[in-house]
Design a protein around this motif. Structure first.
Motif, mmCIF file in Angstrom:
data_model
loop_
_atom_site.group_PDB
_atom_site.id
_atom_site.type_symbol
_atom_site.label_atom_id
_atom_site.label_comp_id
_atom_site.label_asym_id
_atom_site.label_seq_id
_atom_site.Cartn_x
_atom_site.Cartn_y
_atom_site.Cartn_z
ATOM 1 N N ASP A 13 0.824 -1.222 0.000
ATOM 2 C CA ASP A 13 0.000 0.000 0.000
ATOM 3 C C ASP A 13 0.854 1.266 0.000
ATOM 4 O OD1 ASP A 13 -2.257 -1.603 0.050
ATOM 5 O OD2 ASP A 13 -2.771 -1.158 2.139
ATOM 6 N N HIS A 14 2.034 1.187 0.599
ATOM 7 C CA HIS A 14 2.914 2.356 0.702
ATOM 8 C C HIS A 14 4.047 2.334 -0.328
ATOM 9 C CE1 HIS A 14 0.700 2.583 4.479
ATOM 10 N NE2 HIS A 14 0.963 3.884 4.430
ATOM 11 N N HIS A 15 3.995 1.361 -1.234
ATOM 12 C CA HIS A 15 4.969 1.252 -2.335
ATOM 13 C C HIS A 15 6.407 1.187 -1.826
ATOM 14 C CE1 HIS A 15 1.544 2.026 -4.907
ATOM 15 N NE2 HIS A 15 1.285 3.098 -4.177
ATOM 16 N N PHE A 16 6.612 0.468 -0.711
ATOM 17 C CA PHE A 16 7.962 0.290 -0.189
ATOM 18 C C PHE A 16 8.718 -0.679 -1.096
ATOM 19 C CE2 PHE A 16 6.460 1.230 4.408
ATOM 20 C CZ PHE A 16 6.571 2.580 4.186
ATOM 21 N N PRO A 17 9.978 -0.401 -1.389
ATOM 22 C CA PRO A 17 10.737 -1.228 -2.333
ATOM 23 C C PRO A 17 11.205 -2.557 -1.752
ATOM 24 C CG PRO A 17 12.148 0.485 -1.447
ATOM 25 C CD PRO A 17 10.756 0.747 -0.909
ATOM 26 N N SER A 18 11.208 -3.568 -2.580
ATOM 27 C CA SER A 18 11.831 -4.877 -2.296
ATOM 28 C C SER A 18 11.571 -5.402 -0.885
ATOM 29 C CB SER A 18 13.336 -4.783 -2.530
ATOM 30 O OG SER A 18 13.615 -4.315 -3.817
ATOM 31 N N PRO A 19 10.303 -5.620 -0.515
ATOM 32 C CA PRO A 19 10.040 -6.117 0.845
ATOM 33 C C PRO A 19 10.557 -7.545 1.036
ATOM 34 C CG PRO A 19 8.015 -6.054 -0.440
ATOM 35 C CD PRO A 19 9.083 -5.443 -1.288
ATOM 36 N N CYS A 20 11.137 -7.808 2.202
ATOM 37 C CA CYS A 20 11.561 -9.158 2.555
ATOM 38 C C CYS A 20 11.339 -9.355 4.055
ATOM 39 C CB CYS A 20 13.012 -9.413 2.166
ATOM 40 S SG CYS A 20 14.185 -8.424 3.080
ATOM 41 N N PHE A 21 11.058 -10.591 4.413
ATOM 42 C CA PHE A 21 10.732 -10.898 5.806
ATOM 43 C C PHE A 21 11.946 -11.347 6.599
ATOM 44 C CE2 PHE A 21 6.580 -11.324 3.818
ATOM 45 C CZ PHE A 21 5.801 -10.623 4.721
ATOM 46 N N TYR A 22 11.954 -10.923 7.849
ATOM 47 C CA TYR A 22 12.878 -11.405 8.864
ATOM 48 C C TYR A 22 11.969 -11.925 9.979
ATOM 49 C CZ TYR A 22 16.586 -8.834 6.501
ATOM 50 O OH TYR A 22 17.487 -8.375 5.569
ATOM 51 N N VAL A 23 12.040 -13.222 10.269
ATOM 52 C CA VAL A 23 11.076 -13.843 11.183
ATOM 53 C C VAL A 23 11.786 -14.586 12.308
ATOM 54 C CG1 VAL A 23 9.179 -15.502 11.368
ATOM 55 C CG2 VAL A 23 9.421 -14.110 9.291
ATOM 56 N N ASP A 24 11.437 -14.236 13.531
ATOM 57 C CA ASP A 24 11.886 -14.959 14.723
ATOM 58 C C ASP A 24 10.658 -15.579 15.373
ATOM 59 O OD1 ASP A 24 14.710 -14.536 14.754
ATOM 60 O OD2 ASP A 24 14.366 -12.458 15.360
ATOM 61 N N ASP A 25 10.362 -16.816 15.013
ATOM 62 C CA ASP A 25 9.195 -17.526 15.540
ATOM 63 C C ASP A 25 9.661 -18.401 16.694
ATOM 64 O OD1 ASP A 25 6.674 -18.568 15.901
ATOM 65 O OD2 ASP A 25 6.512 -19.451 13.906
ATOM 66 N N GLY A 26 9.153 -18.123 17.884
ATOM 67 C CA GLY A 26 9.532 -18.892 19.065
ATOM 68 C C GLY A 26 10.694 -18.286 19.835
ATOM 69 N N PHE A 27 10.958 -16.989 19.622
ATOM 70 C CA PHE A 27 12.057 -16.310 20.323
ATOM 71 C C PHE A 27 11.511 -15.206 21.215
ATOM 72 C CE2 PHE A 27 14.258 -18.280 16.861
ATOM 73 C CZ PHE A 27 15.488 -18.619 17.390
ATOM 74 N N SER A 28 11.996 -15.158 22.444
ATOM 75 C CA SER A 28 11.606 -14.118 23.382
ATOM 76 C C SER A 28 12.109 -12.763 22.915
ATOM 77 C CB SER A 28 12.181 -14.419 24.765
ATOM 78 O OG SER A 28 12.022 -13.306 25.615
ATOM 79 N N GLY A 29 11.324 -11.740 23.187
ATOM 80 C CA GLY A 29 11.757 -10.380 22.905
ATOM 81 C C GLY A 29 12.515 -9.772 24.070
ATOM 82 N N GLY A 30 12.798 -10.576 25.098
ATOM 83 C CA GLY A 30 13.489 -10.088 26.283
ATOM 84 C C GLY A 30 14.940 -9.701 26.043
ATOM 85 N N ASN A 31 15.485 -10.127 24.905
ATOM 86 C CA ASN A 31 16.839 -9.712 24.535
ATOM 87 C C ASN A 31 16.900 -9.635 23.005
ATOM 88 O OD1 ASN A 31 17.917 -12.244 23.316
ATOM 89 N ND2 ASN A 31 17.571 -13.029 25.381
ATOM 90 N N PHE A 32 18.005 -9.180 22.500
ATOM 91 C CA PHE A 32 18.131 -9.007 21.051
ATOM 92 C C PHE A 32 18.913 -10.141 20.405
ATOM 93 C CE2 PHE A 32 17.573 -4.549 22.531
ATOM 94 C CZ PHE A 32 16.325 -4.357 21.946
ATOM 95 N N GLN A 33 19.160 -11.211 21.123
ATOM 96 C CA GLN A 33 19.891 -12.353 20.581
ATOM 97 C C GLN A 33 18.915 -13.289 19.864
ATOM 98 O OE1 GLN A 33 23.173 -12.057 20.573
ATOM 99 N NE2 GLN A 33 22.707 -10.150 21.631
ATOM 100 N N ARG A 34 18.382 -12.783 18.762
ATOM 101 C CA ARG A 34 17.448 -13.531 17.920
ATOM 102 C C ARG A 34 18.045 -13.582 16.517
ATOM 103 N NH1 ARG A 34 13.092 -9.332 18.798
ATOM 104 N NH2 ARG A 34 14.413 -8.391 20.368
ATOM 105 N N PRO A 35 18.080 -14.749 15.883
ATOM 106 C CA PRO A 35 18.783 -14.884 14.602
ATOM 107 C C PRO A 35 18.308 -13.921 13.512
ATOM 108 C CG PRO A 35 17.964 -17.025 15.360
ATOM 109 C CD PRO A 35 17.510 -16.000 16.342
ATOM 110 N N ALA A 36 17.018 -13.840 13.279
ATOM 111 C CA ALA A 36 16.529 -12.962 12.203
ATOM 112 C C ALA A 36 16.744 -11.488 12.554
ATOM 113 C CB ALA A 36 15.061 -13.236 11.896
ATOM 114 N N PHE A 37 16.559 -11.138 13.813
ATOM 115 C CA PHE A 37 16.779 -9.760 14.240
ATOM 116 C C PHE A 37 18.239 -9.371 14.025
ATOM 117 C CE2 PHE A 37 17.731 -6.427 17.329
ATOM 118 C CZ PHE A 37 16.711 -5.530 17.076
#
Length: 104
Positions: free
Chosen positions: A42-66
């Motif tokens: 909808d906002h015409h953002f270029p080349s969208p791609c996903f980074y997904v951390d499924d099953g990872f706590s947000g309590g720290n930043f040690q997440r592979p996709a992040f």
């Protein structure tokens, strides 16, 4: 080619701390992807791609996709980062936000 002339990708970041046990992406991740994909289109953002951390706590930043997303951003490959809400990145839940006085 000058980096300013390159089209940098749009990172669509999804996270869920508890996997729901289904094969592949959890239902919440599927929902986040749908919302983010539509928003990027909808906002015409270029080349969208996903980074997904499924099953990872947000309590720290040690997440592979992040970590990969941050690395890609630091290397100039990402121009925009979109997430469904700040909780995906920070790991806050509704109770945390209420305790901070952000939600009532």
């Amino acid at each position: 080619m000058n980096q300013s002339n390159q089209i940098r990708k749009t990172a669509l970041y999804c996270r869920l701390s508890q996997d729901d046990g289904i094969e592949g992406d959890s239902n919440s991740i599927q929902n986040q992807k749908s919302i983010l994909r539509k928003f990027a289109e909808d906002h015409h953002f270029p080349s969208p791609c996903f980074y997904v951390d499924d099953g990872f706590s947000g309590g720290n930043f040690q997440r592979p996709a992040f970590q990969q997303m941050i690395s890609d951003m630091e290397n100039g490959g990402i121009g925009i980062i979109v997430t469904k809400d700040c909780c995906a990145i920070m790991g806050l839940n509704q109770k945390d936000l209420e305790n901070q006085g952000i939600l009532a």
